[in-house]
Scaffold this active site. Structure first.
Site, PDB file in Angstrom:
ATOM      1  N   ALA A  13       0.812  -1.230   0.000  1.00 13.99           N
ATOM      2  CA  ALA A  13       0.000   0.000   0.000  1.00 13.99           C
ATOM      3  C   ALA A  13       0.839   1.272   0.000  1.00 13.99           C
ATOM      4  O   ALA A  13       0.294   2.365  -0.056  1.00 13.99           O
ATOM      5  CB  ALA A  13      -0.942  -0.006   1.201  1.00 13.99           C
ATOM      6  N   ASP A  62       6.800  -6.993   6.725  1.00 12.89           N
ATOM      7  CA  ASP A  62       7.302  -7.761   5.583  1.00 12.89           C
ATOM      8  C   ASP A  62       6.357  -8.950   5.403  1.00 12.89           C
ATOM      9  O   ASP A  62       6.277  -9.807   6.292  1.00 12.89           O
ATOM     10  CB  ASP A  62       8.731  -8.227   5.878  1.00 12.89           C
ATOM     11  CG  ASP A  62       9.345  -9.024   4.744  1.00 12.89           C
ATOM     12  OD1 ASP A  62       8.596  -9.500   3.861  1.00 12.89           O
ATOM     13  OD2 ASP A  62      10.574  -9.187   4.742  1.00 12.89           O
ATOM     14  N   VAL A  63       5.661  -9.012   4.273  1.00 13.95           N
ATOM     15  CA  VAL A  63       4.655 -10.073   4.106  1.00 13.95           C
ATOM     16  C   VAL A  63       5.279 -11.474   4.084  1.00 13.95           C
ATOM     17  O   VAL A  63       4.577 -12.466   4.283  1.00 13.95           O
ATOM     18  CB  VAL A  63       3.799  -9.869   2.831  1.00 13.95           C
ATOM     19  CG1 VAL A  63       2.937  -8.614   2.948  1.00 13.95           C
ATOM     20  CG2 VAL A  63       4.650  -9.858   1.573  1.00 13.95           C
ATOM     21  N   SER A 140      -0.139 -10.801 -13.104  1.00 13.06           N
ATOM     22  CA  SER A 140       0.415  -9.930 -14.146  1.00 13.06           C
ATOM     23  C   SER A 140       0.219 -10.604 -15.496  1.00 13.06           C
ATOM     24  O   SER A 140       0.064 -11.832 -15.567  1.00 13.06           O
ATOM     25  CB  SER A 140       1.910  -9.740 -13.906  1.00 13.06           C
ATOM     26  OG  SER A 140       2.519  -9.086 -15.004  1.00 13.06           O
ATOM     27  N   TYR A 153      10.457 -13.611 -11.550  1.00 16.66           N
ATOM     28  CA  TYR A 153       9.218 -12.807 -11.419  1.00 16.66           C
ATOM     29  C   TYR A 153       8.049 -13.496 -12.126  1.00 16.66           C
ATOM     30  O   TYR A 153       6.965 -13.669 -11.549  1.00 16.66           O
ATOM     31  CB  TYR A 153       9.462 -11.411 -11.992  1.00 16.66           C
ATOM     32  CG  TYR A 153       8.253 -10.502 -11.932  1.00 16.66           C
ATOM     33  CD1 TYR A 153       7.897  -9.864 -10.744  1.00 16.66           C
ATOM     34  CD2 TYR A 153       7.464 -10.285 -13.059  1.00 16.66           C
ATOM     35  CE1 TYR A 153       6.783  -9.026 -10.690  1.00 16.66           C
ATOM     36  CE2 TYR A 153       6.356  -9.450 -13.013  1.00 16.66           C
ATOM     37  CZ  TYR A 153       6.015  -8.829 -11.826  1.00 16.66           C
ATOM     38  OH  TYR A 153       4.913  -8.009 -11.784  1.00 16.66           O
ATOM     39  N   LYS A 157       4.351 -14.976 -10.706  1.00 13.27           N
ATOM     40  CA  LYS A 157       3.059 -14.430 -11.124  1.00 13.27           C
ATOM     41  C   LYS A 157       2.137 -15.537 -11.634  1.00 13.27           C
ATOM     42  O   LYS A 157       0.925 -15.519 -11.400  1.00 13.27           O
ATOM     43  CB  LYS A 157       3.266 -13.330 -12.169  1.00 13.27           C
ATOM     44  CG  LYS A 157       3.921 -12.087 -11.586  1.00 13.27           C
ATOM     45  CD  LYS A 157       2.985 -11.397 -10.614  1.00 13.27           C
ATOM     46  CE  LYS A 157       3.655 -10.609  -9.543  1.00 13.27           C
ATOM     47  NZ  LYS A 157       2.725  -9.914  -8.642  1.00 13.27           N
TER      48      LYS A 157
HETATM   49  N1  NAD Z   1       3.401  -1.753 -12.548  1.00 14.18           N
HETATM   50  C1  NAD Z   1       3.103  -2.652 -13.446  1.00 14.18           C
HETATM   51  O1  NAD Z   1       3.222  -2.404 -14.666  1.00 14.18           O
HETATM   52  C2  NAD Z   1       2.595  -3.994 -13.041  1.00 14.18           C
HETATM   53  C3  NAD Z   1       2.195  -4.878 -14.048  1.00 14.18           C
HETATM   54  C4  NAD Z   1       1.709  -6.119 -13.723  1.00 14.18           C
HETATM   55  C5  NAD Z   1       1.609  -6.485 -12.383  1.00 14.18           C
HETATM   56  N2  NAD Z   1       2.016  -5.628 -11.410  1.00 14.18           N
HETATM   57  C6  NAD Z   1       1.879  -6.079 -10.021  1.00 14.18           C
HETATM   58  O2  NAD Z   1       1.135  -5.125  -9.294  1.00 14.18           O
HETATM   59  C7  NAD Z   1       1.550  -5.159  -7.930  1.00 14.18           C
HETATM   60  C8  NAD Z   1       1.921  -3.757  -7.499  1.00 14.18           C
HETATM   61  O3  NAD Z   1       2.991  -3.320  -8.323  1.00 14.18           O
HETATM   62  P1  NAD Z   1       3.396  -1.788  -8.459  1.00 14.18           P
HETATM   63  O4  NAD Z   1       3.806  -1.587  -9.850  1.00 14.18           O
HETATM   64  O5  NAD Z   1       2.348  -0.945  -7.865  1.00 14.18           O
HETATM   65  O6  NAD Z   1       4.739  -1.793  -7.599  1.00 14.18           O
HETATM   66  P2  NAD Z   1       5.344  -0.795  -6.522  1.00 14.18           P
HETATM   67  O7  NAD Z   1       6.798  -1.091  -6.441  1.00 14.18           O
HETATM   68  O8  NAD Z   1       4.900   0.603  -6.802  1.00 14.18           O
HETATM   69  O9  NAD Z   1       4.626  -1.288  -5.202  1.00 14.18           O
HETATM   70  C9  NAD Z   1       4.960  -2.524  -4.615  1.00 14.18           C
HETATM   71  C10 NAD Z   1       4.952  -2.328  -3.121  1.00 14.18           C
HETATM   72  O10 NAD Z   1       5.233  -3.582  -2.492  1.00 14.18           O
HETATM   73  C11 NAD Z   1       6.039  -3.332  -1.362  1.00 14.18           C
HETATM   74  N3  NAD Z   1       6.756  -4.533  -0.961  1.00 14.18           N
HETATM   75  C12 NAD Z   1       7.780  -5.141  -1.622  1.00 14.18           C
HETATM   76  N4  NAD Z   1       8.208  -6.195  -0.912  1.00 14.18           N
HETATM   77  C13 NAD Z   1       7.420  -6.261   0.208  1.00 14.18           C
HETATM   78  C14 NAD Z   1       7.385  -7.129   1.316  1.00 14.18           C
HETATM   79  N5  NAD Z   1       8.251  -8.154   1.438  1.00 14.18           N
HETATM   80  N6  NAD Z   1       6.459  -6.916   2.280  1.00 14.18           N
HETATM   81  C15 NAD Z   1       5.607  -5.878   2.187  1.00 14.18           C
HETATM   82  N7  NAD Z   1       5.607  -5.002   1.148  1.00 14.18           N
HETATM   83  C16 NAD Z   1       6.499  -5.205   0.176  1.00 14.18           C
HETATM   84  C17 NAD Z   1       6.975  -2.221  -1.816  1.00 14.18           C
HETATM   85  O11 NAD Z   1       7.578  -1.550  -0.717  1.00 14.18           O
HETATM   86  C18 NAD Z   1       6.045  -1.341  -2.637  1.00 14.18           C
HETATM   87  O12 NAD Z   1       5.465  -0.325  -1.847  1.00 14.18           O
HETATM   88  C19 NAD Z   1       2.698  -6.157  -7.862  1.00 14.18           C
HETATM   89  O13 NAD Z   1       2.183  -7.400  -7.417  1.00 14.18           O
HETATM   90  C20 NAD Z   1       3.179  -6.252  -9.280  1.00 14.18           C
HETATM   91  O14 NAD Z   1       3.787  -7.495  -9.544  1.00 14.18           O
HETATM   92  C21 NAD Z   1       2.506  -4.386 -11.706  1.00 14.18           C
END
Ligand code: NAD
Length: 265
Positions: A13, A62-63, A140, A153, A157
């Site tokens: 979040a 940390d999840v 994803s 990665y 997914k």
């Molecule tokens: N941005 C894209 O284009 C895209 C595309 C497909 C899927 N996704 C997926 O969407 C989701 C969100 O991605 P985003 O682009 O918003 O990324 P982001 O990096 O903006 O946000 C990810 C968040 O996860 C947190 N995080 C990482 N490891 C963690 C842990 N161990 N415990 C708790 N929090 C943790 C980070 O601190 C970060 O705030 C992810 O699952 C990503 O795989 C993103």
């Protein structure tokens, strides 16, 4: 009105899609428990929610750490006595191919796959008592296609799509729906970094991976997640919803000759 008084946990979040989802749910009236490893980002998300008149609590966690996740959910039980929604957005983008190490695999599987399991397992007793409870995971388009040097990665997914189906089967008897969204390329800090911050230069390039010829916004994924959380999705469980501007619909011929595309047809 269905959102008022409900409590929802959102992981990841502090940034991107998770931050947008936390804000979207809070704007509808959900008290959001915002979970992330990034305290500064969490503070920014909570501040944005409160500035918009919503309510949220930050939980730095940390999840991948099972006991720590259980502590957070125990805090939710003590503080709110209920948990209606869980949205799992947290992920590491660690992408490795032939150069992958054992430590890489341990890390990416622990965060991206086991992290979701930890949160849902801990939340299950509360969700089981909440009418209309729902879980939404985040996979994803990378679950479905080969991408260079992305053994780690992409594998996680794909695992999340299957994990979602298995969770949906086991949680259905408790009335808990479990679904997964699969975003295409979304303008988040991670993608912006890859673009060197130059959206004008890179959107035309990466936009062509999508039928809609653009990248998505975090709020467009957040709204799809909110739909899956809502009573409008009351007969939807165990399914994957691509939120990808048509990325997965496109074949190897790509867009072909798009000189006639007006963007409005
Ligand atoms: N941005 C894209 O284009 C895209 C595309 C497909 C899927 N996704 C997926 O969407 C989701 C969100 O991605 P985003 O682009 O918003 O990324 P982001 O990096 O903006 O946000 C990810 C968040 O996860 C947190 N995080 C990482 N490891 C963690 C842990 N161990 N415990 C708790 N929090 C943790 C980070 O601190 C970060 O705030 C992810 O699952 C990503 O795989 C993103």
């Amino acid at each position: 009105m269905e959102w008022i008084g409900r409590v929802g946990a959102v992981t990841g979040a502090a940034s991107g899609i998770g931050a947008a989802t936390a804000q979207e749910l809070a704007a509808r009236g959900v008290h959001v428990v915002a979970m992330d490893i990034d305290p500064a980002g969490l503070s920014a998300t909570v501040a944005a929610i409160e500035a918009a008149g919503g309510a949220a609590t930050a939980a730095v966690v940390d999840v991948a750490e099972r006991a720590a996740v259980q502590d957070v959910i125990a805090g939710v039980a003590a503080g709110h006595g209920r948990l209606d929604l869980v949205v799992n957005c947290a992920a590491t983008f660690l992408a490795r191919g032939l150069d992958v190490t054992g430590a890489d695999w341990d890390h990416v599987l622990r965060v991206n796959v086991q992290g979701i399991s930890n949160v849902v397992q801990a939340a299950h007793p509360l969700l089981a008592r909440a009418p209309g409870a729902a879980v939404v995971n985040t996979a994803s388009i990378s679950a479905h296609v080969a991408q260079r040097s992305r053994w780690t990665y992409n594998t996680t997914k794909a695992a999340i799509v299957t994990l979602t189906r298995c969770m949906a089967m086991d949680l259905a008897p408790d009335g808990i729906r479990v679904n997964v969204v699969s975003p295409g390329w979304i303008w988040t800090p991670e993608v912006s970094r890859a673009a060197g911050g130059d959206r004008a230069a890179w959107e035309p390039v990466w936009g062509r991976f999508h039928l809609l010829r653009r990248l998505g916004e975090p709020v467009e994924v957040a709204r799809a997640i909110a739909f899956l959380c809502s009573s409008d999705a009351s007969f939807i469980t165990g399914t994957e919803l691509p939120v990808d501007g048509g990325y997965l619909a496109m074949g190897p011929e790509g867009l072909g000759d798009d000189s006639s595309f007006a963007g409005s047809r």
